[in-house]
Enzyme design. Structure first.
Site, PDB file in Angstrom:
ATOM      1  N   TYR A   1      53.415  29.675  62.651  1.00 56.17           N
ATOM      2  CA  TYR A   1      54.478  28.884  63.021  1.00 56.17           C
ATOM      3  C   TYR A   1      54.093  27.509  63.260  1.00 56.17           C
ATOM      4  CZ  TYR A   1      51.136  29.907  67.029  1.00 56.17           C
ATOM      5  OH  TYR A   1      50.032  30.347  67.928  1.00 56.17           O
TER       6      TYR A   1
ATOM      7  N   HIS B   1      46.539  30.767  70.205  1.00 61.24           N
ATOM      8  CA  HIS B   1      47.000  31.036  71.592  1.00 61.24           C
ATOM      9  C   HIS B   1      45.937  31.758  72.335  1.00 61.24           C
ATOM     10  CE1 HIS B   1      49.183  32.029  75.176  1.00 61.24           C
ATOM     11  NE2 HIS B   1      49.023  33.305  74.965  1.00 61.24           N
TER      12      HIS B   1
ATOM     13  N   ARG C   1      46.956  22.667  71.662  1.00 64.01           N
ATOM     14  CA  ARG C   1      45.860  23.441  71.632  1.00 64.01           C
ATOM     15  C   ARG C   1      45.679  23.440  70.248  1.00 64.01           C
ATOM     16  NH1 ARG C   1      48.107  28.306  69.761  1.00 64.01           N
ATOM     17  NH2 ARG C   1      50.202  28.968  70.818  1.00 64.01           N
TER      18      ARG C   1
END
Length: 370
Positions: free
Chosen positions: A283, A273, A269
């Protein structure tokens, strides 16, 4: 008394055996060149163009949905850019009478299965009107609880089996969903009853910010099918042709009474999120994102179709403009739906309303009528 030495067991060899039989299926590479002719699906030129059109539609829908969310016109939204092949190519392999049980990132498949886009927008807003599906729509609303759709899918799959239907239920979760108890329970149940299910795990590398290798020691997620006694297969989730071929084969297997299949689509993706505060730069590295952007599913499919003389910049521009108009119309239709009231929430919560709830409804209706 002297204890006997324990027999020597080479556990590393056992691990090698477990991890040995899960090849990675790919039809075209990142440049759109064929690398496995056997995985090129038998789709007509018109079908190939339609599949590409749907993927472009999904990319534009993602861009516009993000903008609408930032404007306060949508509520919850989970970005889909990067997963167009995993989502739309797998759905392209289904029949209209097959059931689709999506996760919250899987709205594109739901719309292509028959849900009006305006109702998908209402679902994002948390409006009850976005969850009222007719019986003709073989689907359930996007599941917010991680992995819960897998248990629901197992039940529907068994129902199809018991009714001797040649249809399947296809359900989606992410890599994080495979760490849930519902995931294992559903696979075990469906496997034990040879139910008509295709379970798709979209491995985009992260469950919010938790990397896949922190969730499980399994080398692949596909091999989690072994414990349930069902086939597991891993496919390049950025390759629309491979995803279609693998899903089509899994669908035929399950529809013919052979039991369920677990498919792991290895994808990525591009965005966060969700748009509810996640920051992927905390991250994920830029190098990682650049590497995956080079595998973009639209780029490789665009190159493949252009080489065949089936796609052009003009054709893509037409799809983009049509999509923008569709979205504009859908959001206008969603805006026309009356806003929900507190009295509506209370009425919807209780089929048989106790006296104290009836009293609260009356109080709120009096306030709302002013």
């Amino acid at each position: 008394m002297t204890k006997k030495n324990a027999p020597t067991i080479d556990f590393s060899k056992i691990l090698e055996t477990i991890n040995a039989d899960f090849p990675f299926y790919q039809a075209i590479d990142k440049d759109g060149k064929v690398v496995n002719e056997d995985l090129i699906p038998d789709l007509s030129d018109d079908e190939l163009v339609e599949l590409m059109s749907q993927m472009v539609w999904s990319r534009i829908l993602d861009q516009r949905s993000t903008a609408l969310n930032r404007q306060g016109r949508l509520g919850f939204y989970a970005p889909t850019a990067g997963q167009e092949a995993s989502q739309l190519a797998s759905h392209f392999a289904l029949e209209k009478e097959d059931y689709v049980l999506p996760g919250y990132r899987d709205v594109p498949q739901l719309v292509k299965h028959g849900l009006p886009l305006s109702e998908a927008f209402l679902w994002s807003r948390g409006h009850v009107a976005g969850n009222l599906y007719p019986e003709t729509l073989k689907a359930m609303p996007p599941q917010i609880i991680i992995g819960a759709q897998y248990v629901q899918a197992a039940g529907i799959a068994l129902g199809l089996k018991k009714r001797n239907k040649k249809n399947v239920v296809v359900t989606y979760t992410g890599d994080g969903g495979t760490s849930q108890g519902d995931f294992y329970e559903a696979l075990n149940f469906a496997g034990a009853y040879h139910a008509n299910g295709v379970f798709i795990v979209q491995n985009n590398g992260f469950a919010i910010s938790t990397p896949r290798n922190k969730q499980t020691a399994a080398k692949t997620l596909a091999q989690k099918a072994v414990a349930a006694g069902i086939p597991g297969i891993q496919v390049d989730g950025m390759d629309a042709l491979a995803v279609y071929t693998v899903t089509k084969a899994a669908r035929e297997w399950a529809a013919n009474g052979n039991g369920p299949v677990l498919i792991e689509t290895v994808t990525f993706r591009y965005g966060p999120h969700t748009l509810s505060g996640d920051d992927p730069t905390r991250y994920r590295t830029k190098d990682m994102e650049d590497e995956w952007h080079q595998k973009d599913p639209l780029v490789r499919m665009r190159n493949y179709l252009t080489e065949k003389g089936l796609w052009s910049e003009e054709k893509e521009a037409e799809v983009i403009e049509a999509t923008k108009e569709e979205i504009k119309t859908a959001i206008a239709e969603a805006d026309k739906i009356p806003k929900q009231k507190v009295s509506d929430f209370l009425k919807n919560m209780f089929e048989v309303q106790p006296q104290n709830i009836k009293e609260q409804i009356a109080i709120y209706e009096a306030k709302e009528s002013k």
